[in-house]
Design an enzyme around this catalytic site. Structure first.
Site, short mmCIF file in Angstrom:
data_model
loop_
_atom_site.label_atom_id
_atom_site.label_comp_id
_atom_site.label_asym_id
_atom_site.label_seq_id
_atom_site.Cartn_x
_atom_site.Cartn_y
_atom_site.Cartn_z
N THR A 227 5.05 1.90 5.29
CA THR A 227 5.15 2.25 6.73
C THR A 227 4.69 1.08 7.60
O THR A 227 5.35 0.76 8.61
CB THR A 227 4.25 3.46 7.09
N ASP B 97 11.46 4.82 7.73
CA ASP B 97 10.64 3.63 7.46
C ASP B 97 10.94 2.96 6.12
O ASP B 97 10.91 1.74 6.01
CB ASP B 97 9.13 3.91 7.62
N HIS B 98 11.26 3.76 5.09
CA HIS B 98 11.49 3.20 3.74
C HIS B 98 11.99 4.33 2.86
O HIS B 98 12.05 5.48 3.31
CB HIS B 98 10.21 2.59 3.16
C1 GP9 Z 1 -0.10 6.81 6.34
C2 GP9 Z 1 1.36 6.75 6.54
C3 GP9 Z 1 2.11 6.78 5.24
O1 GP9 Z 1 -0.84 6.58 7.49
O2 GP9 Z 1 1.69 5.62 7.26
O3 GP9 Z 1 1.94 5.62 4.54
P1 GP9 Z 1 3.01 5.01 3.54
O4 GP9 Z 1 2.49 5.31 2.16
O5 GP9 Z 1 4.33 5.63 3.76
O6 GP9 Z 1 3.01 3.56 3.85
MN MN Z 2 5.89 5.62 5.12
#
Ligand code: GP9
Ligand code: MN
Length: 418
Positions: A82, A256-257
């Site tokens: 993220t 995001d991914h």
């Molecule tokens: C945690 C959220 C999720 O604050 O950003 O994290 P990720 O594992 O998807 O990077």
């Molecule tokens: Mn994430």
């Protein structure tokens, strides 16, 4: 040394494109709301799972006259997950090949989108119902010049409002819009969702569709949490309308991914009805990208091939801001000149004609291996671009760049970090 900045700057200038004149300033002066759709991949959009619609609200947006939906948009994150996507969004620089840049270079000078909007009189913030130090956000947000961080302390989590990693997305959306009513306008507010995160668990009452029936519990549950995330976006839109914030805002949303890793290839093969090859795996890195502009009226599904590196230039043009002097590696997705090349952080790449993955060059249309020559120039470009981006970060080189007049300031060699 400092000559890397000179080289990187000439590379960026040589590859610079003219942003779309039609879209320029279309959302100027409006509030900018950017929603990070946790782990959401494009294979869930406009598709069904055993006859059940996975993302009904987002599907409706793809057909909405005020929305442009990019169907060939890829994530470019690495180990920072993220946080890497946030880095791409704010800076249009690539994250690092090793480690999360939010941890390794949080003391650097950046020229973030938040900083630029702040200079235009926007109040800027991030809203995320997690502890502020996760991904080192509290420190990194200072370097990104984000004014405020509404972390877990800013939320009231009532009984039954938490699951999996923390606060559920629906109450999160409700309370985040409440926060917006208190913000100085215009604002730039980023919302990071959380429920659609591995291991994708939900309370019974939030399961709006059935589980899938593969050998992977992860994939089986992923459809349900994606469905829940979709519902929370619907709530966000409703709340914005109810609070009178909708008309004067622009809402941008991106995945995001990936949520489903290659460990679940067998289950994905069952779902897709085709074998997951290296080619398919690369194509599965598509994440949704939505630009929703109330009153726009010319919504469309756009097939331009692009990636997260392009979010900053695209959004800033919509906001009427000039980025022609910024050091950024992406380009405006609405521009005719936009180059259809997406460089993954691990060296894979995608264009409108080829996919390069597992050292094989594939024809994008057939998914069959093709001549390596067709990928060769892009492999070279990818290498160069990732190198320049990485040298900027490793040397903290934006310290020596004045984006106001697009000039390099004097580079004191002795000060340069290695
Ligand atoms: C945690 C959220 C999720 O604050 O950003 O994290 P990720 O594992 O998807 O990077
Ligand atoms: Mn994430």
């Amino acid at each position: 040394d400092g000559s890397e900045l000179v080289e990187a700057n000439s590379y960026v200038r040589a590859n610079q494109i003219e942003p779309s004149e039609d879209m320029k300033g279309i959302a100027e002066g409006r509030n900018l709301i950017v929603v990070t759709l946790e782990s959401l991949q494009s294979f869930a959009i406009n598709e069904e799972m055993n006859g059940q619609t996975i993302t009904p609200f987002l599907n409706s947006l793809t057909k909405d006259q005020d929305t442009i939906y990019f169907e060939n948009f890829y994530h470019q994150t690495g180990l920072g997950k993220t946080s890497d996507s946030e880095f791409l969004l704010e800076n249009s620089l690539y994250p690092l090949s090793g480690g999360a840049v939010f941890f390794t270079h949080s003391g650097n000078t950046f020229n973030s989108m938040a900083e630029s909007l702040g200079n235009e009189g926007y109040s800027t913030n991030v809203q995320h119902a997690n502890t502020k130090s996760f991904w080192n956000r509290d420190i990194m947000y200072e370097s990104l010049n984000i004014d405020e961080f509404y972390d877990i302390e800013s939320y009231e989590i009532a009984e039954g409002q938490a699951v999996n990693w923390g606060m559920k997305d629906i109450p999160f959306m409700e309370q985040s819009v409440d926060h917006m009513t208190e913000m100085q306008q215009p604002f730039y507010s980023r919302l990071l969702t959380l429920t659609n995160h591995h291991p994708f668990t939900l309370d019974e009452e939030d399961k709006l569709i059935d589980e899938y029936d593969s050998n992977s519990g992860t994939l089986n549950r992923y459809f349900q949490t994606s469905r829940y995330l979709d519902e929370s976006v619907k709530v966000l839109f409703e709340e914005l309308k109810e609070k009178g914030l909708y008309e004067n805002s622009i809402i941008v949303m991106y995945g995001d991914h990936y949520g489903i890793s290659e460990n679940h290839n067998e289950a994905m093969t069952q779902y897709l009805g085709e074998e997951v090859t290296d080619f398919t795996s690369a194509e599965l890195q598509k994440v949704p990208f939505f630009v929703h502009i109330p009153g726009y009226g010319k919504g469309d599904v756009d097939d331009e091939v692009g990636g997260q590196i392009d979010m900053r230039p695209t959004i800033m043009n919509l906001m009427g801001m000039d980025t022609s002097k910024d050091i950024q590696f992406g380009g405006d997705l609405f521009s005719e000149e936009h180059e259809e090349l997406v460089i993954f952080r691990d060296g894979r790449l995608v264009t409108d004609e080829v996919v390069y993955a597992g050292n094989v060059c594939y024809d994008k249309e057939t998914g069959e291996p093709t001549e390596q020559e067709l990928c060769a120039p892009f492999i070279e470009q990818a290498f160069t671009e990732l190198e320049y981006s990485e040298s900027i970060i490793n040397g903290d080189l934006l310290r020596f760049y004045d984006e106001e007049d697009g000039q390099l300031t004097t580079i004191p060699d002795v000060e340069l970090k290695q």
